[in-house]
Enzyme design. Structure first.
Site: not given
Length: 177
Positions: A100, A126
């Protein structure tokens, strides 16, 4: 074709796309936000050369559970985060995950991650903390945005790889030459 919030809700209502748990504020205009789950994996730095074709991945990571106080991430550290949500993809929909923008603006980065048609499980992503100072993360923060695409018909071979059905933070598999 990128799916809209309306199309995503329809797939969920029809039971073709499963996201559990699903929070009302998670479905966005053209995707679904997912939250940090209960575990995190940190790399173990030993100062020796790693060989991802031979080494046991568990020798290079340590897995911890989040507490109410969160977990402190050292500066310039790569971590593995797992989503709280378990997802089950239909055979004619794939997805692309990215951080985001709110969390990216703090200094986190992650490579775009593809979720194959037919995949089922929690997502392990990751994430790199790029700032030199430590940062505190908490379980439940919305960190990942997942957008969904229709494939041209159902795929002939839905995902059935090594990560199918994963729960909790999942370490990488050995790489093949």
């Amino acid at each position: 074709m990128l799916l809209s919030d309306k199309a995503i809700r329809s797939l969920i209502r029809e039971g073709k796309l499963i996201i559990d748990p699903l929070y009302e504020d998670s479905i966005r205009e053209n995707g679904v936000d997912m939250r940090i789950g209960p575990e995190i994996a940190f790399p173990i730095v030993r100062g020796e050369v790693m060989d991802p074709t031979k080494d046991d991945p568990s020798l290079h990571f340590t897995v911890r559970r989040f507490s109410d106080e969160g977990i402190i991430i050292p500066g310039n550290t790569s971590i593995l985060l797992v989503t709280e949500e378990y997802i089950k993809m239909p055979d004619d929909v794939a997805a692309l995950c990215g951080l985001r923008s709110s969390i990216a603006r703090w200094g986190f980065i992650a490579a775009p991650t593809l979720v194959d048609a037919g995949f089922e499980g929690q997502l392990t992503i990751e994430v790199m903390w790029t700032r030199p100072a430590p940062v505190r993360l908490y379980r439940g923060i919305r960190f990942l945005h997942v957008v969904f695409f229709r494939t041209e018909g159902k795929v002939e071979r839905p995902y059935s790889g090594a990560y199918q059905g994963q729960r909790g933070v999942t370490l990488p598999k050995r790489l093949e030459k």
